[in-house]
Design an enzyme around this catalytic site. Sequence first.
Site, PDB file in Angstrom:
ATOM      1  N   THR A 500       0.843  -1.196   0.000  1.00 21.08           N
ATOM      2  CA  THR A 500       0.000   0.000   0.000  1.00 21.08           C
ATOM      3  C   THR A 500       0.874   1.240   0.000  1.00 21.08           C
ATOM      4  O   THR A 500       1.753   1.395   0.861  1.00 21.08           O
ATOM      5  CB  THR A 500      -0.967   0.007   1.207  1.00 21.08           C
ATOM      6  OG1 THR A 500      -1.692   1.244   1.225  1.00 21.08           O
ATOM      7  CG2 THR A 500      -0.241  -0.160   2.528  1.00 21.08           C
ATOM      8  N   HIS A 556       1.595 -11.737  14.194  1.00 18.83           N
ATOM      9  CA  HIS A 556       2.602 -12.258  15.116  1.00 18.83           C
ATOM     10  C   HIS A 556       2.361 -13.727  15.482  1.00 18.83           C
ATOM     11  O   HIS A 556       3.183 -14.349  16.160  1.00 18.83           O
ATOM     12  CB  HIS A 556       2.621 -11.403  16.391  1.00 18.83           C
ATOM     13  CG  HIS A 556       3.938 -11.412  17.104  1.00 18.83           C
ATOM     14  ND1 HIS A 556       5.031 -12.114  16.645  1.00 18.83           N
ATOM     15  CD2 HIS A 556       4.347 -10.808  18.254  1.00 18.83           C
ATOM     16  CE1 HIS A 556       6.052 -11.946  17.469  1.00 18.83           C
ATOM     17  NE2 HIS A 556       5.664 -11.155  18.452  1.00 18.83           N
TER      18      HIS A 556
END
Length: 586
Positions: A500, A556
């Site tokens: 992005t 994560h």
Amino acid sequence: MSESVVLPALGESVTEGTVTRWLKNVGDTVEVDEPLLEVSTDKVDTEIPSPVSGVVEEILVQEDETAEVGAVLARVGDGSGASAPSEAPAAETPAAPQAEASAQPAAEPQASAPAEPAAPQEAPAAAASADAQDIVLPSLGESITEGTVTRWLKSVGDTVEVDEPLLEVSTDKVDTEVPSPIAGVLQEIVVQEDDTVEVGGVLARVGSGAAAPAAPAQPESAATPEPAPAAPAAEQPAAAEAPAPAAETVQPEAAPAAPPAAPAQPAPAQAAPAAQQPAAADPAQAAPSSGYVTPIVRKLAHETGVDLSKVSGTGVGGRIRKEDVLAAAETSKGSAPAAAAAPAVEVSELRGTTQKMSRLRKVISERAVASLQGTAQLTTVVEVDVTRVARLRQAKKDEFLQKTGSKLSFLPFFALAAAEALRTYPIINATVDGDSIVYPDTENISIAVDTERGLLTPVLRAAGEKNLAQISGEIADLAERTRDNKLTPDELSGGTFTLTNTGSRGALFDTPLVFLPQSAILGTGAVVKKPVVISGPEGDSIAVRSTVYLALSYDHRIVDGADAARFLTQVKQRLEAGDFEGNLGF
């Protein structure tokens, strides 16, 4: 003679499927390859098309039932076994209007003045429906099962050409226009704006419009007012109320029917009270038609300062095109130079209003919340000196544009460096599947594109195997077609990693959001020049350098901070080296 529709093989390991939704009912007509039903398996949701054309005579597997591959789902034949049901839908089509119409003759068996017009009104509607063809919602992608009508581009009574856009439909993946497969007159709108319809559902009916004038409705209605002058006064409110439910098909055609009945002056005299409404409706309908603009045209008008209410459209049906906006912008440049400097602060027309969420905005919000709740996200940021890339870009951009037809921006460099690092550290490109980690064998990079409808992410496939010319050309093509609403749903799916460019709006960096099922997204900030401490053989010095922040957000659950740092370090080293001449592609 009927033929069986069986559940086809949907994959090597797929042995059965569950019917989630029937798109046709018993008695409905179906064409070859027209979707019949939706089936869900443990790997894919898909539509099953009809292998033959005919009438659905029997449905053997009901919704929510499971069938094995090869099992018979339904039977389609010539309609001999479903003649009775086939009449039912025809009668159901104008159910509400016919119910009211049939109630009127029942309540008024005596031949009163209002009873006569009620019967003619019903006759043209039946004739028109017999001539009309159904316009259905086409399949817009493998996993798309329904769409929401956002805007009708035509009104009842309007003439439509083959492939001329009829309406706009929004799905959870793409917004698109649905063209008319036939030419004729729009006789009925079945699905209203903001209503949702399944793939294969009837949206509208288009016919030749020739059946209505043949009906003897107008001569009789013109004759009935003669004995009772009060009857026309009673008829006009009825005619005004009729268009609301479904008599719009009659009202636009009433005007052409009146002139043949009376050659010269009787027609204007009698048609003036009632036919004035269709006449007034034509300019009113033309105004919205000419005033309708696509999102890309609306954006262009905003950027050029063009008032769309003052632009005459030259497109089909008076629609405003990009060329019309550009021409108006050129005209206004010479006529109003002072006006350009006047608007210092723009006030949005949305200020102080309440707007309903679009379908796309609802999907984005639901996916964003689900991704945040279902993953453990954090962001790592590095600063990169891209001075060498900036110099190479400056030196080669004109030649690059001449030989490839694409502008050489910083984004292709970022995409190429990221794709190479994804090959080295595939955990950044991986997805979570239960308690397993899936490593794709290709780097399909989703490119975030800002549109007026919301954020969309078309996919740059196999980015790791492309050079800068290929990456630049494909990104430009995907972005343009995304903003023009010309993407297919398949081009918006299958991404394994997202890029992005938040710096395109001047942001230094942000913390981009990872959308499931992906595990990482890289945000590229604005490239800016600033003084930087440079370490060399003769010591430290300060120089003006081009720098950019790269922010990697990741899940994560499977990506550790060290993995993110290693990935970003490789991207940083690749960009700071600036050795891309061999990757230009010409």
